[in-house]
Design a protein around this motif. Structure first.
Motif, PDB file in Angstrom:
ATOM      1  N   GLU A 136     -11.523   5.210 -27.543  1.00  0.00           N
ATOM      2  CA  GLU A 136     -11.092   6.512 -28.059  1.00  0.00           C
ATOM      3  C   GLU A 136     -10.321   7.285 -26.989  1.00  0.00           C
ATOM      4  OE1 GLU A 136     -13.086  10.232 -30.558  1.00  0.00           O
ATOM      5  OE2 GLU A 136     -14.328   8.548 -29.920  1.00  0.00           O
ATOM      6  N   ALA A 137     -10.805   7.237 -25.751  1.00  0.00           N
ATOM      7  CA  ALA A 137     -10.112   7.906 -24.645  1.00  0.00           C
ATOM      8  C   ALA A 137      -8.731   7.302 -24.435  1.00  0.00           C
ATOM      9  CB  ALA A 137     -10.944   7.794 -23.366  1.00  0.00           C
ATOM     10  N   GLU A 138      -8.630   5.984 -24.509  1.00  0.00           N
ATOM     11  CA  GLU A 138      -7.346   5.317 -24.313  1.00  0.00           C
ATOM     12  C   GLU A 138      -6.337   5.728 -25.384  1.00  0.00           C
ATOM     13  OE1 GLU A 138      -5.685   0.732 -23.870  1.00  0.00           O
ATOM     14  OE2 GLU A 138      -7.357   1.149 -25.218  1.00  0.00           O
ATOM     15  N   LEU A 139      -6.780   5.761 -26.646  1.00  0.00           N
ATOM     16  CA  LEU A 139      -5.865   6.135 -27.722  1.00  0.00           C
ATOM     17  C   LEU A 139      -5.455   7.599 -27.621  1.00  0.00           C
ATOM     18  CD1 LEU A 139      -7.328   4.255 -30.832  1.00  0.00           C
ATOM     19  CD2 LEU A 139      -5.299   3.684 -29.492  1.00  0.00           C
ATOM     20  N   SER A 140      -6.375   8.468 -27.204  1.00  0.00           N
ATOM     21  CA  SER A 140      -6.022   9.879 -27.006  1.00  0.00           C
ATOM     22  C   SER A 140      -4.939  10.012 -25.939  1.00  0.00           C
ATOM     23  CB  SER A 140      -7.249  10.694 -26.594  1.00  0.00           C
ATOM     24  OG  SER A 140      -8.195  10.735 -27.625  1.00  0.00           O
ATOM     25  N   ALA A 141      -5.086   9.260 -24.849  1.00  0.00           N
ATOM     26  CA  ALA A 141      -4.093   9.293 -23.780  1.00  0.00           C
ATOM     27  C   ALA A 141      -2.739   8.787 -24.278  1.00  0.00           C
ATOM     28  CB  ALA A 141      -4.570   8.459 -22.596  1.00  0.00           C
ATOM     29  N   LEU A 142      -2.742   7.713 -25.052  1.00  0.00           N
ATOM     30  CA  LEU A 142      -1.489   7.195 -25.603  1.00  0.00           C
ATOM     31  C   LEU A 142      -0.858   8.213 -26.553  1.00  0.00           C
ATOM     32  CD1 LEU A 142      -2.388   3.451 -26.307  1.00  0.00           C
ATOM     33  CD2 LEU A 142      -0.961   4.367 -24.457  1.00  0.00           C
ATOM     34  N   GLY A 143      -1.701   8.971 -27.276  1.00  0.00           N
ATOM     35  CA  GLY A 143      -1.176  10.014 -28.143  1.00  0.00           C
ATOM     36  C   GLY A 143      -0.436  11.083 -27.357  1.00  0.00           C
ATOM     37  N   VAL A 144      -0.997  11.483 -26.220  1.00  0.00           N
ATOM     38  CA  VAL A 144      -0.328  12.480 -25.374  1.00  0.00           C
ATOM     39  C   VAL A 144       0.948  11.900 -24.777  1.00  0.00           C
ATOM     40  CG1 VAL A 144      -0.554  13.753 -23.194  1.00  0.00           C
ATOM     41  CG2 VAL A 144      -2.372  13.861 -24.906  1.00  0.00           C
ATOM     42  N   ILE A 145       0.901  10.635 -24.360  1.00  0.00           N
ATOM     43  CA  ILE A 145       2.109   9.991 -23.832  1.00  0.00           C
ATOM     44  C   ILE A 145       3.202   9.953 -24.900  1.00  0.00           C
ATOM     45  CG2 ILE A 145       3.036   7.755 -23.087  1.00  0.00           C
ATOM     46  CD1 ILE A 145       0.328   7.322 -21.638  1.00  0.00           C
ATOM     47  N   ALA A 307      -0.865  18.363 -30.326  1.00  0.00           N
ATOM     48  CA  ALA A 307      -1.147  17.978 -31.707  1.00  0.00           C
ATOM     49  C   ALA A 307      -1.161  16.464 -31.853  1.00  0.00           C
ATOM     50  CB  ALA A 307      -0.107  18.586 -32.645  1.00  0.00           C
ATOM     51  N   SER A 308      -0.876  15.756 -30.773  1.00  0.00           N
ATOM     52  CA  SER A 308      -0.880  14.285 -30.775  1.00  0.00           C
ATOM     53  C   SER A 308      -2.159  13.797 -30.114  1.00  0.00           C
ATOM     54  CB  SER A 308       0.332  13.744 -30.005  1.00  0.00           C
ATOM     55  OG  SER A 308       1.534  14.167 -30.599  1.00  0.00           O
ATOM     56  N   GLY A 309      -2.860  12.919 -30.801  1.00  0.00           N
ATOM     57  CA  GLY A 309      -4.119  12.409 -30.263  1.00  0.00           C
ATOM     58  C   GLY A 309      -4.327  10.960 -30.645  1.00  0.00           C
ATOM     59  N   VAL A 310      -5.541  10.637 -31.075  1.00  0.00           N
ATOM     60  CA  VAL A 310      -5.922   9.255 -31.364  1.00  0.00           C
ATOM     61  C   VAL A 310      -4.991   8.624 -32.402  1.00  0.00           C
ATOM     62  CG1 VAL A 310      -7.706   7.833 -32.433  1.00  0.00           C
ATOM     63  CG2 VAL A 310      -8.328   9.486 -30.671  1.00  0.00           C
ATOM     64  N   ARG A 311      -4.711   9.345 -33.476  1.00  0.00           N
ATOM     65  CA  ARG A 311      -3.882   8.757 -34.546  1.00  0.00           C
ATOM     66  C   ARG A 311      -2.482   8.411 -34.036  1.00  0.00           C
ATOM     67  NH1 ARG A 311      -6.729  12.894 -36.925  1.00  0.00           N
ATOM     68  NH2 ARG A 311      -5.020  14.356 -36.599  1.00  0.00           N
ATOM     69  N   GLU A 312      -1.877   9.376 -33.365  1.00  0.00           N
ATOM     70  CA  GLU A 312      -0.521   9.137 -32.841  1.00  0.00           C
ATOM     71  C   GLU A 312      -0.537   8.066 -31.746  1.00  0.00           C
ATOM     72  OE1 GLU A 312      -0.745  12.636 -35.129  1.00  0.00           O
ATOM     73  OE2 GLU A 312      -1.923  12.110 -33.356  1.00  0.00           O
ATOM     74  N   GLY A 313      -1.629   8.016 -30.986  1.00  0.00           N
ATOM     75  CA  GLY A 313      -1.757   6.976 -29.972  1.00  0.00           C
ATOM     76  C   GLY A 313      -1.808   5.595 -30.572  1.00  0.00           C
TER      77      GLY A 313
END
Length: 516
Positions: A136-145, A307-313
């Protein structure tokens, strides 16, 4: 006018008969089964800047009392399964090609989690990926990226059941940690006491010292509905004019005093609390407690709302490497250009034409100013279908409120002002005071300069592709000179000459037209 029947795709968009409408790819959707809400977001396709086609959430509260009872609440489960069955029908209606279904902390921690997931898969008709805290942390980070231009800081994703922290530097994701500090979890563990919640947050965040120690002087990217709700209230309390969450930046010292007010005040009495759903209001104080402690320990340079998080990641993860490297702001601007400009190729012509002009200026243009100028060129003709008296106003409304990522609020103001000036003239007093304040002095003047350039470009090209390359506009010998080929010697007139001179005045130079 109705849409033509021929050329209709399965998604209901025309692909023939309108040059402003691009061929549409197959929609994709993500169903996110969180501790507080169950949400469906369908996107127009798998690309670098996906636009939501449909977004719906149901606040089920699956994570409520999981820590004290060990189980998912029966009524919450019923609501979640009902929402998932509805989402299945909606995905079929939208003819979604791929559906990703994710489940997070509540389903992960509850004793009856496996039983619920089996029922949930039957309800939504798709396999569910149960995310670990690290995943979950990894996908959140990818969402921010995916949503910020070259991010540098720590991502904090606050859900109903957990908080994930992970370091990001450009496109590099660090080691993530997860803690039971989600709003529902903290409310449960503290017995409803904000004072106890602060103590619990402090104890847990002490274990995240390696992540928080790297935060000093960098950005903290706040992900999650509760933190976005706090940012919305912060905007209301400050009278902030642009109600767009993504890219909203907050000074940490200002935020601390605001968070203390939220913790001490009955949520019903907070200014503009009507904008926050009733189910989320009781969690505001717990989100404030966690954010306050992160600020005090980490001492970030700024708080940036994402506004970008797990889904966008997850969507970003599906892209190939070359697509990931694409600038999301320019991708979104190019999409809008294709859909709305009278001749989409003219936007690329403007980029090359203004590149050549800027190269002859004395003052430097930063890399970020360059990308903003390129985006503005792509957006410069999106208002052409409006009545001439309202093209500037309509362009401002579209650009300031568009679902862009990879841009902060000053950048939005610059884009809107540049296109407004292109339609309405470059007199400084014509500009919206709100946008001028958001842009700041330097970007405001850069917007005036680009607006003046665009006011020269359109009368010599008629907004059509392929014309500008023959008519360079350059600065030399303390003059701004537009050079026309001999076969276009009849093109100049008073209107065009006045615009070239107007550009010169913006720079404090003489403006003239020459014929080669």
């Amino acid at each position: 006018m109705g849409l033509p029947r021929d050329g209709m795709t399965g998604t209901g968009f025309t692909t023939q008969g309108d040059p402003g409408v691009q061929d549409r790819v197959e929609p994709v959707a993500i169903i996110d089964i969180g501790s507080n809400s169950v949400r469906l977001v369908a996107y127009d396709g798998l690309n670098r800047a996906p636009t939501p086609l449909y977004n719906e959430k149901v606040l089920c509260g699956l994570g409520r009392n999981v820590f004290s009872t060990g189980r998912l609440n029966e009524e919450a489960v019923r609501r979640a399964l009902s929402a998932l069955a509805r989402f299945r029908i909606l995905c079929e209606t939208m003819r979604v090609g791929r559906v990703f279904v994710l489940a997070t902390a509540a389903a992960r921690d509850a004793q009856n989690g496996p039983e619920f997931l089996a029922a949930a898969e039957a309800a939504c008709g798709h396999r569910i990926e149960l995310l670990s805290g690290r995943r979950e942390a990894e996908l959140s980070a990818l969402g921010v990226i995916s949503g910020f231009h070259t991010p540098d800081g720590v991502v904090g994703d606050l859900g109903g059941g957990s908080l994930e922290l992970v370091d990001v530097r450009g496109a590099t994701v660090g080691q993530g940690v997860t803690m039971p500090l989600g709003g529902l979890a903290l409310q449960d563990l503290s017995g409803g006491s904000v004072k106890k919640a602060l103590k619990i947050a402090r104890e847990n965040l002490a274990k995240a010292a390696p992540q928080l120690e790297t935060l000093r002087g960098r950005s903290f990217y706040a992900v999650g509905g509760t933190w976005r709700a706090l940012a919305r209230l912060h905007q209301a309390a400050r009278g902030y004019p642009l109600h767009v969450m993504h890219g909203y930046s907050i000074e940490p010292s200002d935020e601390l005093s605001f968070l203390e007010v939220v913790e001490r005040t009955d949520a019903a009495l907070l200014q503009d609390v009507e904008a926050v759903s009733e189910a989320r209001r009781p969690l505001l104080a717990y989100g404030a407690v966690v954010l306050e402690e992160i600020i005090r320990v980490g001492r970030p340079r700024e708080l940036a709302i994402s506004a970008s998080g797990v889904r966008e990641g997850l969507l970003y993860e599906q892209l190939d490497r070359d697509t990931r490297l694409t600038d999301p702001l320019l991708a979104a601007a190019a999409e809008l250009n294709r859909l709305r400009a009278r001749s989409p190729g003219h936007g690329s012509d403007l980029i090359a034409w203004t590149d050549r002009f800027v190269a002859t200026l004395d003052g430097p243009e930063t890399a970020d100013e360059r990308r903003l100028r390129h985006a503005a060129c792509l957006l410069s003709d999106i208002g052409w279908r409006a009545h001439p008296d309202y093209r500037g106003e309509q362009s401002i409304n579209v650009i300031t409120h568009a679902a862009f990522v990879g841009i902060d609020h000053p950048g939005r103001a610059y884009l809107a002002l540049a296109v407004y000036f292109r339609h309405e003239g470059v007199a400084a007093d014509k500009a919206s005071p709100m946008l001028r304040s958001l842009a700041g002095p330097r970007l405001f003047e850069r917007a005036r300069l680009l607006g003046a350039l665009l006011r020269v470009a359109f009368p010599i090209s008629a907004g059509m592709e392929g014309a500008l390359a023959r008519m360079p506009l350059l600065v030399a010998d303390r003059r701004v000179t537009l050079t026309l080929p001999s076969n276009l010697a009849a093109l100049p007139g008073d209107r065009l000459l006045n615009r070239v001179r107007g550009l010169g005045r913006v720079l404090g130079l003489e403006g003239r037209i020459d014929t080669a």
